[in-house]
Design a protein around this motif. Sequence first.
Motif, PDB file in Angstrom:
ATOM      1  N   VAL A  34       0.838  -1.209   0.000  1.00 33.98           N
ATOM      2  CA  VAL A  34       0.000   0.000   0.000  1.00 33.98           C
ATOM      3  C   VAL A  34       0.873   1.260   0.000  1.00 33.98           C
ATOM      4  N   PRO A 157      -6.600  -0.721   4.415  1.00 35.88           N
ATOM      5  CA  PRO A 157      -7.560   0.298   3.962  1.00 35.88           C
ATOM      6  C   PRO A 157      -7.442   1.608   4.723  1.00 35.88           C
ATOM      7  N   ALA A 160      -4.457   3.386   3.164  1.00 37.99           N
ATOM      8  CA  ALA A 160      -4.794   3.818   1.810  1.00 37.99           C
ATOM      9  C   ALA A 160      -5.664   5.067   1.836  1.00 37.99           C
ATOM     10  N   GLN A 161      -6.646   5.089   2.724  1.00 33.76           N
ATOM     11  CA  GLN A 161      -7.549   6.237   2.815  1.00 33.76           C
ATOM     12  C   GLN A 161      -6.827   7.473   3.342  1.00 33.76           C
ATOM     13  N   ASP A 164      -4.452   8.773   0.722  1.00 32.62           N
ATOM     14  CA  ASP A 164      -5.222   9.370  -0.378  1.00 32.62           C
ATOM     15  C   ASP A 164      -5.689  10.781  -0.019  1.00 32.62           C
ATOM     16  N   LYS A 165      -5.991  11.006   1.257  1.00 37.38           N
ATOM     17  CA  LYS A 165      -6.502  12.307   1.686  1.00 37.38           C
ATOM     18  C   LYS A 165      -5.395  13.297   2.027  1.00 37.38           C
ATOM     19  N   SER A 257      -0.762  -5.603  -4.262  1.00 39.28           N
ATOM     20  CA  SER A 257      -1.405  -4.423  -4.817  1.00 39.28           C
ATOM     21  C   SER A 257      -0.941  -4.170  -6.247  1.00 39.28           C
ATOM     22  N   THR A 267      -7.673   0.383  -8.950  1.00 41.89           N
ATOM     23  CA  THR A 267      -7.089   1.539  -8.269  1.00 41.89           C
ATOM     24  C   THR A 267      -6.362   1.053  -7.013  1.00 41.89           C
ATOM     25  N   VAL A 269      -6.768   2.050  -3.978  1.00 37.81           N
ATOM     26  CA  VAL A 269      -7.715   1.845  -2.877  1.00 37.81           C
ATOM     27  C   VAL A 269      -8.460   0.526  -3.050  1.00 37.81           C
ATOM     28  N   SER A 270      -8.901   0.222  -4.292  1.00 39.96           N
ATOM     29  CA  SER A 270      -9.604  -1.043  -4.543  1.00 39.96           C
ATOM     30  C   SER A 270      -8.687  -2.237  -4.285  1.00 39.96           C
ATOM     31  N   SER A 272      -6.237  -2.368  -2.289  1.00 42.45           N
ATOM     32  CA  SER A 272      -5.937  -2.494  -0.854  1.00 42.45           C
ATOM     33  C   SER A 272      -6.955  -3.385  -0.145  1.00 42.45           C
TER      34      SER A 272
END
Length: 420
Positions: A34, A157, A160-161, A164-165, A257, A267, A269-270, A272
């Motif tokens: 990730v 996850p 990853a989130q 991403d932010k 991944s 993607t 995120v997907s 992950s």
Amino acid sequence: MSSSYESFEKKKFTYYIAAVVLGFILGLGYTWSVVQTPFVQACGGESKTAVVALCYTFTVLASTMSPTILGGITRHLKTNHLVLIGSILFGVGYLTCGHISTLPMLFLTYGIGTGIGCGLVYPTMMGYSANLFPDKSGTYSGILAGVYGGSAMIWSPILAQVIDKGGLGLMSNIIGPFCLVVMVICSLIIKPFPEGYVSYKKSQSSTKATTEKKKSSPAQAKDYTRGEMVKTPMFYIAAVTFSFGLTSGMFVISQASQILQSGFAMTAVSASMFVSLNSFASLCGRIFWGTVTDHTNKYVTLCIIPALSVVGMGVLALSPSKAVTILCMALVSFGYGGFGGTITPITADLFGNKHITENYGVMYLMFGIAGLLGPRIAIAFSHDGNYSTAFLIGCLIALVSVIAAFVVRARVTKSLAQNA
């Protein structure tokens, strides 16, 4: 039973829970797939991919070699002190790795910081849990190993989130302090064994349990020290079984991944979410096979586990559909988890319980060898997102593990026959 033993007995489940919490946090190491791409971007872009990927191997080696290299120092430290030092290293490593922009700093913060930190804590806790519950070492060490290997299904996850932010910096600012504070608290909860406690617990085994063990174990005439263990032929056969058997798992875990993103246009995120599925399979494998070793012949189990990787990697080499790819990666992870849950009880069975923490520290090096082989095979033999050749090589390496496992079983069976 002395008062110190009584006091320790009453609190041993508290100590074990603290060990499990430590294992949960250390499982962050299995989220590499990730964080690899964000680290590549932070260190200069796609041209740095191969070197950044090498950091994972370096981290695994730092983790697995540190118990052996630092053994002369760590053997003089109490369990809680050793865990405290490792916790600080791991926490500081995560606190700083998200703020790096150069490869040397990545290797220093993530590789050395989290790697050595994990290497000081995890093997210590595995040996600690085996001696807390010597009659069910497979079950309890399997649960701890399962939490360690499976916690990435929660962490992946989340990371990853967060990345991403807010990028790697936000990840470090949140995860780093959390790791540091919780791990230090756990290290303060855990207490070392009272003097003579381990020998006392061994003496409490019932006649029935002793008889059953003799029917399925090589009936050690002695407890091997680390130096004595590495001089035996059995050590090297077992080492080949473990290191080659773990290689396919390291391959899949480190590249899961990337395999899904390049092969099926997912993607990050997907992908992950399926990394989490592999973590769950690893968790189940560690708990399931660790428990199985307490109730069945350990060496039949040892032969079955690498065979799962032979099947999984063999099917993956045929470039199957997305669903089959995900299923086979989970199967390989399940086998990988099986080794994680059985190395401790099998090492104790082959070389005795007395020095299990030190001896497991040496066997833990097999994860490092697998961490060196697995990711390098994946990168060296993949072309434009096609991993078929790499999967085939992984399958053949797992087959060597199966053969070595049968040799271990044959030697143990022969030893039992001679002692009958």
